[in-house]
Design an enzyme around this catalytic site. Structure first.
Site, short mmCIF file in Angstrom:
data_model
loop_
_atom_site.label_atom_id
_atom_site.label_comp_id
_atom_site.label_asym_id
_atom_site.label_seq_id
_atom_site.Cartn_x
_atom_site.Cartn_y
_atom_site.Cartn_z
N TRP A 1 0.87 -1.16 0.00
CA TRP A 1 0.00 0.00 0.00
C TRP A 1 0.92 1.23 0.00
O TRP A 1 1.80 1.34 0.87
CB TRP A 1 -0.86 -0.04 1.26
N LYS B 1 -12.85 -1.18 6.85
CA LYS B 1 -13.40 -2.14 5.89
C LYS B 1 -14.31 -3.15 6.57
O LYS B 1 -15.38 -3.43 6.08
CB LYS B 1 -12.28 -2.92 5.19
N ASP C 1 0.05 -4.84 9.76
CA ASP C 1 -1.06 -4.01 9.28
C ASP C 1 -2.29 -4.92 9.13
O ASP C 1 -2.31 -5.83 8.32
CB ASP C 1 -0.68 -3.40 7.92
C1 LMR Z 1 -6.93 1.56 -0.41
O1 LMR Z 1 -5.87 0.92 -0.34
O2 LMR Z 1 -7.47 1.85 -1.48
C2 LMR Z 1 -7.62 1.97 0.86
O3 LMR Z 1 -6.93 1.48 1.95
C3 LMR Z 1 -7.91 3.42 0.92
C4 LMR Z 1 -6.71 4.26 1.21
O4 LMR Z 1 -6.74 4.96 2.21
O5 LMR Z 1 -5.74 4.22 0.46
#
Ligand code: LMR
Length: 400
Positions: free
Chosen positions: A131, A246, A211
């Site tokens: 992420w 989520k 996480d």
């Molecule tokens: C995502 O990965 O799309 C979500 O966790 C929203 C975000 O805050 O990035």
């Protein structure tokens, strides 16, 4: 003064949603931001949340007074009991600290801040890919970021490459791991593999941050908690960044928790004071409404049952979305391009398309995905799957 600010790009995930909302294409598909979507591409408020919210309004003990920097105690306890069970040794020994944060992002940020305060030179190891905000949060504080490979091979994580890389992490560094539902690949670490990772963490004395943004949305509440169960019996210090965005669908209530397991009660208490100080300096104390809702759900057997049912339905839908994708790709003679998605879990998977083709799909076809090729599986359904596959297949290089 402000004109001297350097140029930066807007956040790719959040702005993609804005562009999607403005697009007039009736066939548009949102596979961008990580929001769960039902069969009709809606992100409904969960029933358990609606009922809990009504109860919160009626119950006068849920006041609007200031709370401490650690948030609402009822919520903090409920989350640590969800992860560790009430009778867990660590709870009895008071070695677990549960601290309310502004979503999972706030929990990552707070863990980064306290680690930075202790040692700004600690290296932070994140998966590649991960992420994007992981990298940005630590980097923004001035910490050094490194990555370990996290790629898929024939439908599963190439664990050997990951292991080789993490076994060379310098002693004492931080390792960020996705507890379940790896964002963005959808390939999770298996139980036996967690044991190997744990060995390295112990040997290299690494500081893990887990996480946990998709608890219950990957396999089940219990299975998704596997690494936490394992770590809690084997290592005496780690962090969990927990998001309720989520699995409770409380995206804009910004509710999450930083859970810290510390070596002893005294350290736990001291850490709590430092986290409170850091929070006081930024937001003073977190917003409480989401915490009231979750406390109400988790402290009522009836609501907890409804929540678990709804969570399972969401998780099952991500599985069926993967299935319909595979079935339709067979019908369109391109199963080879999508087969690995069938092995993935959770909300995300990746397809290998060049960024310029991702732009074409967005501009010409109204198909929105991250420029990395990450797609939100729950955006796919019986109605849009044919269109999605026929539009994307000419551009896919190979299965990721
Ligand atoms: C995502 O990965 O799309 C979500 O966790 C929203 C975000 O805050 O990035």
């Amino acid at each position: 003064m402000l004109e001297t600010l350097g140029k930066i790009s807007p956040d790719p995930i959040l702005t993609l949603s804005d562009h999607f909302n403005q697009d007039a294409n009736p066939r548009k598909i949102d596979l961008g931001i990580g929001l769960y979507q039902d069969e009709s591409n809606k992100t409904p408020i969960m029933e358990c949340v609606k009922i809990a919210e009504q109860r919160v309004i009626k119950n006068l003990s849920y006041d609007k007074k200031y709370k401490g920097s650690n948030g609402f105690n009822g919520f903090c306890e409920a989350i640590s009991e969800l992860l560790f069970s009430r009778k867990h040794e660590l709870i009895k020994e008071r070695r677990i600290l549960s601290f309310q944060t502004i979503g999972g992002t706030g929990a990552i940020r707070l863990s980064a801040e306290i680690i930075y305060q202790i040692n700004p030179d600690k290296g932070v190891w994140i998966s590649n890919p991960t992420w994007d905000n992981h990298r940005d949060i630590f980097q923004h504080l001035g910490m050094k970021i490194y990555s370990y490979p996290y790629s898929g091979v024939l439908g599963e994580l190439d664990f050997q490459s990951m292991l080789e890389s993490i076994s060379k992490i310098p002693e004492g560094d931080v390792i960020v791991l996705h507890g379940c539902g790896h964002n963005p690949t959808g390939f999770d670490i298996k139980k036996k593999q967690w044991a190997k990772i744990l060995e390295i963490i112990r040997y290299r004395k690494l500081v893990p941050i887990i996480d946990m943004a998709y608890h219950g949305l990957t396999k089940s509440l219990q299975d998704d908690n596997y690494c936490i169960d394992l770590f809690s019996s084997q290592i005496d210090e780690f962090f969990i960044a927990y998001s309720c965005s989520k699995n409770f669908g409380l995206y804009n209530d910004r509710i999450g928790a930083l859970i810290v397991v510390a070596k002893n009660r005294k350290t736990c208490f001291k850490t709590m004071l430092h986290l409170s100080r850091l929070t006081r300096l930024s937001i003073s104390s977190p917003a409480i409404h989401g915490a009231y809702i979750i406390n109400e759900i988790l402290s009522s057997e009836e609501l907890k049952e409804i929540w678990q049912r709804e969570l399972k339905d969401m998780k099952d839908r991500t599985i069926s979305a993967r299935r319909i994708l595979l079935e339709e790709s067979k019908r369109q003679n391109c199963a080879n391009l999508f087969f690995e998605i069938g092995y993935g879990v959770g909300l995300f998977s990746m397809i290998s398309i060049q960024p310029k083709h991702i732009d074409t799909l967005r501009d010409k076809f109204g198909i929105y995905m991250l420029r990395s090729g990450r797609i939100n599986i729950s955006g796919l359904n019986e109605k849009n799957i044919k269109y999605f596959i026929s539009s994307t297949k000419p551009f896919i290089n190979k299965q990721y």
